[in-house]
Motif scaffolding. Structure first.
Motif, mmCIF file in Angstrom:
data_model
loop_
_atom_site.group_PDB
_atom_site.id
_atom_site.type_symbol
_atom_site.label_atom_id
_atom_site.label_comp_id
_atom_site.label_asym_id
_atom_site.label_seq_id
_atom_site.Cartn_x
_atom_site.Cartn_y
_atom_site.Cartn_z
ATOM 1 N N ALA A 1 0.437 -0.948 -0.234
ATOM 2 C CA ALA A 1 -0.353 -0.195 0.015
ATOM 3 C C ALA A 1 1.060 1.021 0.006
ATOM 4 C CB ALA A 1 -0.847 0.127 1.201
ATOM 5 N N ASP A 2 -0.187 2.160 -0.227
ATOM 6 C CA ASP A 2 1.083 3.613 -0.631
ATOM 7 C C ASP A 2 0.894 4.479 0.622
ATOM 8 O OD1 ASP A 2 2.271 2.857 -3.164
ATOM 9 O OD2 ASP A 2 0.299 3.954 -4.121
ATOM 10 N N SER A 3 -0.100 3.909 1.253
ATOM 11 C CA SER A 3 -0.545 5.097 2.792
ATOM 12 C C SER A 3 -0.709 3.757 4.101
ATOM 13 C CB SER A 3 -0.843 5.756 2.717
ATOM 14 O OG SER A 3 -2.857 5.661 2.731
ATOM 15 N N GLU A 4 -1.157 4.300 5.060
ATOM 16 C CA GLU A 4 -1.717 3.173 5.792
ATOM 17 C C GLU A 4 -3.467 3.162 5.643
ATOM 18 O OE1 GLU A 4 -1.748 4.727 10.196
ATOM 19 O OE2 GLU A 4 0.538 3.968 10.357
ATOM 20 N N ALA A 5 -3.370 4.429 5.997
ATOM 21 C CA ALA A 5 -4.717 4.794 4.761
ATOM 22 C C ALA A 5 -5.550 3.365 3.862
ATOM 23 C CB ALA A 5 -5.389 6.083 4.730
#
Length: 142
Positions: A90-94
């Motif tokens: 993924a590119d972010s925690e979100a």
């Protein structure tokens, strides 16, 4: 946008397998970490300290082949056929939360998403169709 990779489990011969894959695909290992070199080495029997906790080999054309020696410590025995997972970078925690949450519907959670000692936000599950997934977000290096 998330990146999809391949995660392979081996019955204590990961190093041999990955040296073979390296000879076929070329390149160099991006990561090679042994169980004895982790903060949890005390939880692993001494005879397994030299086994591979995580190895990654970038593949030509994109993607990463990753693997581990399956010591049976993740709550399931090693069975040939259950030794591959799809890994999402993924590119972010979100984004990791969104992907993990979506895949979690009717799933068996092996490891909830959490911050790890290797500098990632990581979780594992088996979806309702029996497919094993890993969701990972690597924190930026300081």
């Amino acid at each position: 946008m998330a990146k999809f990779n391949f995660y392979l489990n081996f019955k204590e011969n990961t190093e041999e397998a990955f040296n073979f894959y390296k000879s076929v695909f070329g390149g160099e290992f991006e990561t090679l970490q042994r169980f004895g070199d982790t903060p949890h080495a005390g939880d692993v029997p001494a005879e397994h300290h030299d086994k591979i906790m995580h190895v990654s080999l970038p593949l030509p054309g994109g993607g990463v082949l990753m693997g581990t020696d399956d010591l049976g410590v993740m709550g399931r025995p090693f069975i040939l056929g259950n030794n591959i997972s799809l890994s999402i970078g993924a590119d972010s925690e979100a984004e990791a939360d969104q992907l993990f949450g979506g895949l979690s519907e009717g799933a068996t959670i092996t490891m909830p998403l959490q911050k790890t000692f290797w500098g990632a936000y990581f979780g594992m599950l088996t979806d309702r169709f029996g497919i094993q997934w890993m969701v990972n977000y690597d924190y930026p290096q300081a």
